[in-house]
Design a protein around this motif. Sequence first.
Motif, PDB file in Angstrom:
ATOM      1  N   ALA A 125      61.219  86.238   5.700  1.00  0.00           N
ATOM      2  CA  ALA A 125      59.888  86.400   5.106  1.00  0.00           C
ATOM      3  C   ALA A 125      59.967  86.535   3.589  1.00  0.00           C
ATOM      4  O   ALA A 125      60.933  87.056   3.039  1.00  0.00           O
ATOM      5  N   ASP A 163      54.209  83.236  12.038  1.00  0.00           N
ATOM      6  CA  ASP A 163      54.980  82.312  12.873  1.00  0.00           C
ATOM      7  C   ASP A 163      54.525  82.375  14.337  1.00  0.00           C
ATOM      8  O   ASP A 163      53.618  83.151  14.690  1.00  0.00           O
ATOM      9  N   THR A 199      55.637  85.416   7.926  1.00  0.00           N
ATOM     10  CA  THR A 199      56.693  84.666   7.253  1.00  0.00           C
ATOM     11  C   THR A 199      56.486  84.618   5.746  1.00  0.00           C
ATOM     12  O   THR A 199      57.433  84.412   5.001  1.00  0.00           O
TER      13      THR A 199
END
Length: 120
Positions: free
Chosen positions: A35, A103, A109
């Motif tokens: 991330a 996601d 993310t």
Amino acid sequence: MADTTALATRYLDAWNENDPVARRALVDEIFAADARYTDPLADVRGPEAIDALLGEAQQQFPGLRFSLGGPVDDHHHLARFNWHLGPDGAEPIVIGFDVVTIDGDGRITQVAGFLDKIPS
């Protein structure tokens, strides 16, 4: 699609969590391993760096709490929401909004953060 209101709430819970171990557990729960978090003051990648950023923000704003500033808007794999930072029950000192990419597992993310109101 993940429950984006629940995800945004957990995200802000991570910003508010003062216990480093509990905060890291929240970061690991809601963020994907790769991330990225970007706002006007920071650009970091990975849970360790995100966790450190949250800890720094808590030190910078002791006693203040993040809260949702309204409903979460979402479509496809994106969500956006306003947030407030201030003392409980008082006018927020900082107001911003974040756009998050999510996601297939319901984890964040990417965060693109924006500041709408900051102290002068």
